[in-house]
Design a protein around this motif. Structure first.
Motif, short mmCIF file in Angstrom:
data_model
loop_
_atom_site.label_atom_id
_atom_site.label_comp_id
_atom_site.label_asym_id
_atom_site.label_seq_id
_atom_site.Cartn_x
_atom_site.Cartn_y
_atom_site.Cartn_z
N HIS A 263 2.20 1.06 -10.96
CA HIS A 263 2.61 1.61 -9.88
C HIS A 263 3.96 1.33 -9.39
N VAL A 264 4.78 2.23 -9.10
CA VAL A 264 6.16 1.88 -8.86
C VAL A 264 6.22 2.68 -7.39
N ILE A 265 6.65 1.83 -6.53
CA ILE A 265 6.80 2.40 -4.91
C ILE A 265 8.32 2.34 -4.61
N LEU A 266 8.91 3.42 -4.26
CA LEU A 266 10.28 3.51 -3.95
C LEU A 266 10.24 3.77 -2.28
N ALA A 267 10.83 2.63 -1.77
CA ALA A 267 10.83 2.57 -0.20
C ALA A 267 12.50 2.70 0.23
N VAL A 268 12.80 4.17 0.69
CA VAL A 268 13.99 4.37 0.55
C VAL A 268 14.43 4.47 2.25
N ASP A 269 15.48 3.70 2.61
CA ASP A 269 16.07 3.78 3.75
C ASP A 269 17.12 5.16 4.11
N GLU A 270 16.71 5.85 5.18
CA GLU A 270 17.41 7.24 4.97
C GLU A 270 18.35 7.34 6.20
N SER A 271 19.14 5.84 6.36
CA SER A 271 20.41 5.98 7.37
C SER A 271 21.28 6.36 6.71
N GLY A 272 22.43 6.91 7.61
CA GLY A 272 23.35 7.70 6.93
C GLY A 272 24.32 7.12 5.99
N GLY A 290 7.59 11.61 -14.17
CA GLY A 290 7.35 12.00 -15.60
C GLY A 290 6.85 11.20 -16.86
N MET A 291 6.92 9.93 -16.52
CA MET A 291 6.75 9.17 -17.45
C MET A 291 5.33 8.62 -17.98
N PRO A 292 5.11 8.56 -19.04
CA PRO A 292 3.54 8.10 -19.37
C PRO A 292 2.99 6.83 -18.56
N SER A 293 1.92 7.04 -17.86
CA SER A 293 1.31 5.79 -17.42
C SER A 293 2.05 5.41 -16.20
N LEU A 294 2.79 5.93 -15.37
CA LEU A 294 3.45 5.59 -14.26
C LEU A 294 3.10 6.11 -12.95
N LYS A 295 2.51 5.50 -12.45
CA LYS A 295 2.38 6.14 -11.02
C LYS A 295 3.57 6.07 -9.98
N VAL A 296 3.87 6.93 -9.36
CA VAL A 296 4.99 6.80 -8.65
C VAL A 296 4.92 7.32 -7.17
N SER A 297 5.17 6.48 -6.18
CA SER A 297 4.98 6.76 -4.89
C SER A 297 6.64 6.83 -4.22
N LEU A 298 6.85 7.71 -3.35
CA LEU A 298 7.92 7.73 -2.62
C LEU A 298 7.88 7.67 -1.10
N VAL A 299 8.50 6.66 -0.46
CA VAL A 299 8.49 6.39 0.89
C VAL A 299 9.94 6.29 1.57
N ILE A 300 10.05 7.17 2.57
CA ILE A 300 11.53 7.12 3.17
C ILE A 300 11.30 6.49 4.56
N PHE A 301 12.13 6.12 5.40
CA PHE A 301 12.01 5.47 6.63
C PHE A 301 13.18 5.32 7.21
N ASP A 302 13.07 5.29 8.76
CA ASP A 302 14.19 4.90 9.64
C ASP A 302 13.53 3.86 10.55
N THR A 303 13.21 4.32 11.90
CA THR A 303 11.87 3.63 12.63
C THR A 303 10.68 4.18 12.42
N THR A 328 16.41 1.36 11.99
CA THR A 328 15.86 1.13 10.80
C THR A 328 14.95 -0.18 11.07
N ASP A 329 13.65 0.26 10.79
CA ASP A 329 12.76 -0.78 10.78
C ASP A 329 12.07 -0.99 9.37
N ILE A 330 12.90 -1.87 8.67
CA ILE A 330 12.34 -1.97 7.29
C ILE A 330 11.01 -2.73 6.97
N GLY A 331 10.80 -3.75 7.93
CA GLY A 331 9.65 -4.27 8.09
C GLY A 331 8.31 -3.71 7.97
N LYS A 332 8.40 -2.45 9.00
CA LYS A 332 7.44 -1.44 9.12
C LYS A 332 7.16 -0.86 7.99
N ALA A 333 8.28 -0.26 6.98
CA ALA A 333 8.12 0.35 5.95
C ALA A 333 7.32 -0.36 4.81
#
Length: 424
Positions: A263-272, A290-303, A328-333
């Motif tokens: 499981h790959v989770i990308l947590a992305v800071d959306e600051s400018g 699209g890769m075999p047997s990879l589950k991908v989550s995408l999370v974006i955050f500011d506050t 930006t609240d990285i800890g919350k994300a």
């Protein structure tokens, strides 16, 4: 400084008054100036030194092109670029008051064709600190009503789809509506699909290119020959008289098409300041999905935290959901990402951020440490783009590293290589 010059009313735009206010006390450090890595060209570094040449340059930028004759040596090459960029916008003040354009020719020497709006916006972001960029862009839309980009579909239609235009659309898409918004969406999709197409082949070669020693293939490729199994399966054809093994059946390894589930989770800071990384993160999420047997989550955050996992296979829609800027609240994300864990030892969290935490630092450090202790792999990326040249909070990066995270600045292909090393 008054807005009046002798005999002529010369307007002084607010952003330039800001520059002059800083230069009026040249021995005091300029407030809130970013580091060189954050703000662009090296001449920004001098803002911390109280250099009198810097004060002179600021006054020259404030006075504009009509001061060139009186202050011919105030600006270096980078300063002249700044002057031309400011004049593209604030020179409208002169035209509105009927002042002659000849002043530009005998003054700053800005010869050459005027930049397009996306080119100009790119120059603004490259030459000035973020605080000044925000002021200039606000003036462009509010004070000077330079709304062609966000209101005129004919202007969008004539612009060349490229990464710079994609960044401009992301900056102003909140002001787009109707036909313009749909046209902008088509441009974003065109640029994103082109970027994804160029990255996909390289990433796939890295991610699915290793041999699977447990699965065999009917495809006869010499480099994939399983010689041990070939010998064993053909021992019954051994000719004792000739002392030779007659090979009738060849066995080959297959290329990996299935991995153990990760499981790959990308947590992305959306600051400018993270715009390039936001774009490439969304594209990489789509490729990895699209890769075999990879589950991908995408999370974006500011506050706030927004889970875009339902759009991970469509980077265009993911990007159109991003709202650049804000705190930006990285800890919350990261705390939210931890709730997504199913098997920590098969989980990889990729935090894409400049690590400039607006929330309590202890919260961020605590959740990263807990993730690592549970067996998850945490990678903090200060940049995810073709240049991989980050501007980030080094002290926070060191604290995250001490908590167990890997810290790097990577290109998309380097991220794929890192992922495959973890998965192996």
């Amino acid at each position: 400084m008054s807005d009046q010059s002798q005999g002529t009313s010369v307007p002084v735009p607010p952003v330039l008054r800001h520059l002059s206010a800083e230069s009026s006390a040249p021995h005091d450090p300029a407030p809130s100036q970013p580091s060189q890595a954050e703000s662009g060209p090296p001449h920004h570094e001098a803002t911390q030194s109280g250099d009198p040449h810097l004060a002179l340059a600021r006054w020259r930028l404030m006075l504009g092109r009509f001061a060139q004759d009186a202050m011919p040596n105030a600006l270096d090459g980078a300063g002249m670029q700044m002057d031309a960029t400011l004049d593209f916008l604030y020179g409208r003040e002169y035209r509105e008051r009927g002042m002659r354009e000849e002043g530009a020719e005998r003054g700053a020497g800005l010869g050459g064709s005027a930049p397009t709006i996306p080119e100009w916006l790119h120059q603004v972001r490259t030459l000035f600190p973020q605080e000044t960029v925000e002021i200039i862009e606000k003036h462009a839309l509010d004070r000077y009503e330079m709304t062609e980009l966000v209101t005129d579909p004919q202007v969008l239609e004539k612009l060349e789809p490229n990464l710079d235009l994609l960044k401009t659309i992301m900056t102003y898409k909140g002001m787009m509506h109707g036909e313009v918004l749909e046209m902008a969406r088509r441009i974003v999709r065109q640029v994103v699909e082109d970027l994804k197409r160029r990255l996909t082949d390289s990433v796939r070669r890295v991610m699915v290119g290793k041999l699977n020693r447990f699965q065999h293939s009917p495809l006869k490729v010499a480099q994939n020959l399983d010689w041990r199994r070939t010998i064993r399966s053909n021992l019954k054809h051994y000719d004792p008289d000739r002392q030779r093994l007659i090979v009738q059946n060849l066995s080959f390894f297959s290329r990996v098409e299935r991995h153990l589930p990760w499981h790959v989770i990308l947590a992305v800071d959306e600051s400018g300041s993270m715009m390039d990384s936001v774009i490439h993160s969304a594209v990489m999420a789509g490729i990895l999905a699209g890769m075999p047997s990879l589950k991908v989550s995408l999370v974006i955050f500011d506050t706030a935290v927004v889970d875009l996992s339902d759009r991970v296979d469509d980077p265009t829609e993911a990007l159109m959901s991003v709202q650049l800027g804000g705190g930006t609240d990285i800890g919350k994300a990261m705390a939210y990402c931890e709730t997504l864990f199913e098997n920590p030892r098969r989980t990889i969290v990729v935090l894409v951020s400049d690590f400039m935490e607006g929330g309590p630092p202890a919260n961020l450090i605590g959740v990263v440490k807990h993730m690592c202790e549970a067996g998850a792999k945490v990678l903090g990326l200060a940049a995810l783009d073709p240049d991989a040249k980050p501007a980030y909070d080094r002290q926070m990066a060191e604290r995250l590293s001490a908590a167990g995270a890997d810290i790097a600045a990577l290109t998309p292909l380097q991220l794929a290589e890192w992922l495959i090393k973890v998965i192996r």
